[in-house]
Design an enzyme around this catalytic site. Structure first.
Site, PDB file in Angstrom:
ATOM      1  N   CYS A 121       6.122  11.489   3.646  1.00 24.70           N
ATOM      2  CA  CYS A 121       6.722  12.749   3.222  1.00 24.70           C
ATOM      3  C   CYS A 121       6.712  13.801   4.337  1.00 24.70           C
ATOM      4  CB  CYS A 121       6.009  13.269   1.978  1.00 24.70           C
ATOM      5  SG  CYS A 121       5.836  11.990   0.723  1.00 24.70           S
TER       6      CYS A 121
ATOM      7  N   ILE B 148       0.161 -11.249 -11.169  1.00 27.91           N
ATOM      8  CA  ILE B 148       0.838 -10.426 -10.155  1.00 27.91           C
ATOM      9  C   ILE B 148       1.187  -9.059 -10.750  1.00 27.91           C
ATOM     10  CG2 ILE B 148       2.764 -10.283  -8.530  1.00 27.91           C
ATOM     11  CD1 ILE B 148       3.012 -13.318  -8.643  1.00 27.91           C
TER      12      ILE B 148
HETATM   13  P1  FAD Z   1       5.773   2.634   0.730  1.00 30.29           P
HETATM   14  O1  FAD Z   1       4.882   3.807   0.745  1.00 30.29           O
HETATM   15  O2  FAD Z   1       7.101   2.692   1.294  1.00 30.29           O
HETATM   16  O3  FAD Z   1       4.978   1.393   1.251  1.00 30.29           O
HETATM   17  C1  FAD Z   1       5.508   0.114   1.260  1.00 30.29           C
HETATM   18  C2  FAD Z   1       4.970  -0.636   2.472  1.00 30.29           C
HETATM   19  O4  FAD Z   1       5.084  -2.020   2.205  1.00 30.29           O
HETATM   20  C3  FAD Z   1       5.799  -0.396   3.720  1.00 30.29           C
HETATM   21  O5  FAD Z   1       4.994   0.165   4.749  1.00 30.29           O
HETATM   22  C4  FAD Z   1       6.323  -1.777   4.124  1.00 30.29           C
HETATM   23  O6  FAD Z   1       6.268  -2.003   5.511  1.00 30.29           O
HETATM   24  C5  FAD Z   1       5.346  -2.698   3.411  1.00 30.29           C
HETATM   25  N1  FAD Z   1       5.925  -3.992   3.081  1.00 30.29           N
HETATM   26  C6  FAD Z   1       7.076  -4.248   2.408  1.00 30.29           C
HETATM   27  N2  FAD Z   1       7.239  -5.577   2.254  1.00 30.29           N
HETATM   28  C7  FAD Z   1       6.182  -6.173   2.822  1.00 30.29           C
HETATM   29  C8  FAD Z   1       5.789  -7.523   2.990  1.00 30.29           C
HETATM   30  N3  FAD Z   1       6.531  -8.508   2.529  1.00 30.29           N
HETATM   31  N4  FAD Z   1       4.643  -7.774   3.646  1.00 30.29           N
HETATM   32  C9  FAD Z   1       3.881  -6.767   4.116  1.00 30.29           C
HETATM   33  N5  FAD Z   1       4.193  -5.489   3.992  1.00 30.29           N
HETATM   34  C10 FAD Z   1       5.331  -5.181   3.350  1.00 30.29           C
HETATM   35  N6  FAD Z   1       8.035  11.331  -2.237  1.00 30.29           N
HETATM   36  C11 FAD Z   1       7.589  12.450  -2.815  1.00 30.29           C
HETATM   37  O7  FAD Z   1       7.102  12.398  -3.946  1.00 30.29           O
HETATM   38  N7  FAD Z   1       7.659  13.651  -2.171  1.00 30.29           N
HETATM   39  C12 FAD Z   1       8.165  13.760  -0.921  1.00 30.29           C
HETATM   40  O8  FAD Z   1       8.195  14.857  -0.332  1.00 30.29           O
HETATM   41  C13 FAD Z   1       8.655  12.595  -0.292  1.00 30.29           C
HETATM   42  N8  FAD Z   1       9.183  12.660   0.948  1.00 30.29           N
HETATM   43  C14 FAD Z   1       9.591  11.512   1.556  1.00 30.29           C
HETATM   44  C15 FAD Z   1      10.111  11.593   2.836  1.00 30.29           C
HETATM   45  C16 FAD Z   1      10.519  10.448   3.494  1.00 30.29           C
HETATM   46  C17 FAD Z   1      11.100  10.556   4.863  1.00 30.29           C
HETATM   47  C18 FAD Z   1      10.394   9.181   2.852  1.00 30.29           C
HETATM   48  C19 FAD Z   1      10.813   7.935   3.552  1.00 30.29           C
HETATM   49  C20 FAD Z   1       9.891   9.096   1.569  1.00 30.29           C
HETATM   50  C21 FAD Z   1       9.484  10.250   0.905  1.00 30.29           C
HETATM   51  N9  FAD Z   1       8.977  10.214  -0.394  1.00 30.29           N
HETATM   52  C22 FAD Z   1       8.553  11.361  -0.998  1.00 30.29           C
HETATM   53  C23 FAD Z   1       8.909   8.950  -1.160  1.00 30.29           C
HETATM   54  C24 FAD Z   1       7.528   8.318  -1.073  1.00 30.29           C
HETATM   55  O9  FAD Z   1       7.151   8.217   0.260  1.00 30.29           O
HETATM   56  C25 FAD Z   1       7.562   6.967  -1.738  1.00 30.29           C
HETATM   57  O10 FAD Z   1       7.906   7.157  -3.088  1.00 30.29           O
HETATM   58  C26 FAD Z   1       6.245   6.230  -1.678  1.00 30.29           C
HETATM   59  O11 FAD Z   1       5.803   6.075  -0.361  1.00 30.29           O
HETATM   60  C27 FAD Z   1       6.376   4.847  -2.336  1.00 30.29           C
HETATM   61  O12 FAD Z   1       5.199   4.136  -2.220  1.00 30.29           O
HETATM   62  P2  FAD Z   1       5.204   2.549  -2.156  1.00 30.29           P
HETATM   63  O13 FAD Z   1       3.796   2.124  -1.994  1.00 30.29           O
HETATM   64  O14 FAD Z   1       5.999   2.008  -3.258  1.00 30.29           O
HETATM   65  O15 FAD Z   1       6.031   2.197  -0.843  1.00 30.29           O
END
Ligand code: FAD
Length: 647
Positions: free
Chosen positions: A44, A279
């Protein structure tokens, strides 16, 4: 008994789950697999590092592999990718991305938190575009920052007016880059409704970004130097940020045969368990239940991902907690404004055929007499029969976030609009008013529920007037110089009781004012005198947010190619009179402005300090109309400063 957990993805959902697992048990073996180099980084914060609000890159790295491994006694394998799952044997295949080696690892429970990746459609010319960027992680950030630092682009195009697009646009403008935002729909920031987004549209343009709505990218030409839009317009650029949304990273889940939703998200039950009992899945990759309407949806936000990570960790360890669904509470900074929302918007309720009532209020963020008070435009959406809260939206320079958080809490607590009137919220002049904006919204809603107030919406006004409806503007005549609804007649509120004989009793009468409050007072006077009356909800402020200034004058200031007035800045200016109307509610800003102008001589300069954008939106046109010149405008926190030279 769970002895070994593998987690896929080491950022929001994954890292949270890993830490919670360790807090639950010292014995469970935790293996965290992350494809990238970094874990637990601040996605973020990325746009703000590019824009140099955050200057220290290391601050984006909330946890390091070493730090987290040591503190939580876990096996973290970064630059490693889980490439397949065999649910039968409870085994994953992991590829070490440093050396290409592949190996298997068994699990008792597997947690998927792979997130979502930027959507990149097959736009013609995209492959040849050498200056196209998406933003998801630290390497993406480094690429954009290095390009900006080294190539010093003068122009940028941001495709997509969502959170990331708008945050990037602001940060690029802050770097002195000329930014064009291209958005396919008729508004930016889809969680809010059109009239609320219209406030942002005006502001984005005010801040110097070009905003092109209802137009998509058809192709890129000249290695990305030209962006060609659906209607043939060509936009020259030195770089393009593609931020049109995200899609779930579902390849692993799909190949493992896990159930997926219509848009490819992983389906989980209320315990965040996928269609395979060993899972679990969390974060941007999953479908969730919409907390308001109970339907399946996908809401990619950090708060839900973190909450889900924590809950999944408990459930994988044999504890039991249900995920209650996602409300979609969000907030973003849009230059000098904050936009925040919670729950369902009108568009969603309309699509689902759920009946709802809407109201708009525009109260001050804190006591008007204390410096820095700024108007919050707050929209509340609720069930008129039961008072159930469906959602709320707020846009303002100060305090919008706090009000949305209060309403989000009220929704979670099952409170109704009547309960909002009874919320006892903290008050002292620098922070709020004795009647907080949330209380105010509750009062108006209760008036509607009790039938004390009837109103119409901004989009109904023109039709009603065109069909011969009588619309009475109860503001002061001088306020109408700054804009009014065409076809309305003017009877100021304080004259209304003496002029009742001018108003017909045999048809519905409509009243409007600046923000809706004097309209409400007028409607009570009229109702108590036997008239059938409806107020224009949100008044001129809400109406003009959409339709803009309708003062027709020969504006001679320069205009850009989208037709917006550019107020040319002057360098050093000495004011002959300073008028401060910050925090004042209508009609006082206009009354004091006119007095200020009257008090100076020809060619002298009045410096005006204001926080009420609504009242003063039409200032440039009004000044021109009166023959005055706006020499300069400046934003100082929530305060907008104007230097006006009298004719
Ligand atoms: P992520 O945090 O994206 O983590 C997933 C990780 O899994 C990644 O690092 C990826 O490399 C890894 N991965 C995927 N597949 C595999 C695999 N097969 N093997 C190993 N690793 C793998 N949300 C807000 O609420 N407020 C905000 O201000 C906000 N600003 C944002 C700004 C930006 C620029 C971005 C990109 C997102 C923002 N978000 C914001 C959204 C928020 O970051 C996401 O909702 C949150 O990070 C989701 O969490 P997650 O664990 O699902 O995925």
């Amino acid at each position: 008994m769970t002895q070994k957990v593998i987690i896929v993805g080491g950022v929001a959902g994954g890292a949270t789950a890993a830490a919670k697992l360790r807090r639950i048990s010292e014995d469970v073996e935790i293996i965290l697999i992350e494809r990238g180099e970094y874990i637990s980084f601040a996605n973020c914060g990325l746009p703000y590092y590019i824009g140099e609000t955050i200057t220290d890159r290391s601050k984006l790295l909330v946890q390091t592999v070493e730090g987290m491994s040591k503190r939580f006694k876990m096996d973290i394998r970064n630059q490693s990718e889980v490439i397949s799952i065999d649910p039968e044997s409870q085994t994953v295949t992991i590829k070490n991305l440093r050396n290409g080696e592949e190996y298997n690892e068994t699990y008792d429970k597997l947690l998927l938190s792979p997130g979502a990746s930027p959507i990149v459609p097959p736009i013609p010319g995209l492959k040849e575009n050498e200056t196209l960027f998406t933003l998801r992680n630290i390497p993406d950030t480094d690429k954009i920052k290095n390009y900006v630092d080294q190539q010093k682009p003068k122009k940028a195009v941001v495709v997509g007016g969502g959170f990331i697009g708008i945050e990037m646009a602001e940060n690029l403008v802050d770097l002195g880059i000329e930014v064009t935002i291209i958005e396919m729909s008729n508004q930016v920031m889809t969680p809010i409704d059109y009239e609320m987004a219209s406030i942002l549209h005006t502001h984005i343009k005010e801040k110097g970004a070009r905003l092109i709505l209802e137009n998509g990218v058809q192709s890129f030409a000249d290695n990305g130097k030209k962006v060609i839009l659906s209607d043939g317009i060509e936009v020259e650029t030195d770089m393009t940020i593609l931020s049109i949304g995200v899609k779930p990273e579902n390849e692993l889940a799909k190949s493992a045969g896990l159930e997926l939703g219509a848009r490819g998200h992983i389906i989980v039950n209320e315990y965040l368990q996928t269609s395979n009992e060993n899972i679990y899945a969390v974060g941007d990759a999953i479908e969730v239940v919409d907390y308001i309407n109970g339907n399946q949806t996908a809401i990619p936000l950090a708060g839900p991902a973190n909450r889900q990570g924590r809950i999944a960790a408990k459930n994988m360890m044999g504890l039991s907690e249900r995920y209650q669904g996602t409300l979609g509470t969000s907030v973003a900074k849009v230059f000098d404004l904050t936009v925040a929302s919670t729950g369902n918007n009108e568009k969603t309720l309309k699509r689902l055929g759920i009946p709802y009532e809407v109201l708009h209020v525009h109260p001050s963020s804190h006591a008007g007499y204390y410096p820095g008070a700024a108007q919050i435009s707050l929209k509340l959406i609720f069930d008129k029969e039961t008072g159930k809260l469906f959602g709320a939206q707020a846009v303002g320079a100060d305090g919008a976030d706090k009000r949305m958080d209060v309403i989000a809490t009220a929704i979670k607590g099952g409170l109704t609009v009547e309960d909002l009137t009874n919320l006892e919220l903290s008050y002292a002049p620098p922070y709020s008013s004795a009647k907080d904006p949330v209380n105010m919204a509750g009062y108006v809603a209760t008036n509607l529920l009790e039938g004390e107030l009837e109103h119409i919406q901004w989009h109904e006004v023109d039709r009603i007037v065109a069909e011969g409806g009588l619309l009475i503007d109860v503001r002061e005549p001088m306020e109408r110089e700054f804009g009014y609804i065409k076809g309305s007649i003017n009877i100021p509120l304080d004259d209304l009781r003496n002029r009742l004989n001018e108003i017909p009793k045999d048809k519905t009468v409509y009243v409007s004012c600046q923000v809706g409050l004097r309209g409400y007072l007028a409607s009570r006077i009229l109702k108590n005198n036997g008239f059938d009356v409806k107020n224009v909800d949100g008044g001129w402020k809400t109406y003009s947010s959409v339709y803009g200034s309708n003062i027709h004058v020969e504006v001679e200031t320069a205009t850009n190619d989208l037709g917006e007035t550019i107020i040319l800045a002057d360098q050093s200016l000495k004011a002959d009179e300073v008028i401060d109307v910050t925090g004042l509610t209508c009609p006082m800003p206009i009354v004091k402005l006119k007095k200020g102008i009257d008090s100076i001589g020809s060619n002298q300069v009045l410096e005006l300090h204001a926080t009420d954008r609504g009242t003063l939106n039409d200032l440039p046109a009004w000044s021109k109309n009166a023959g005055h010149t706006i020499l300069k405008t400046e934003q100082d926190g929530p305060v907008i400063k104007f230097w006006i030279k009298k004719k």
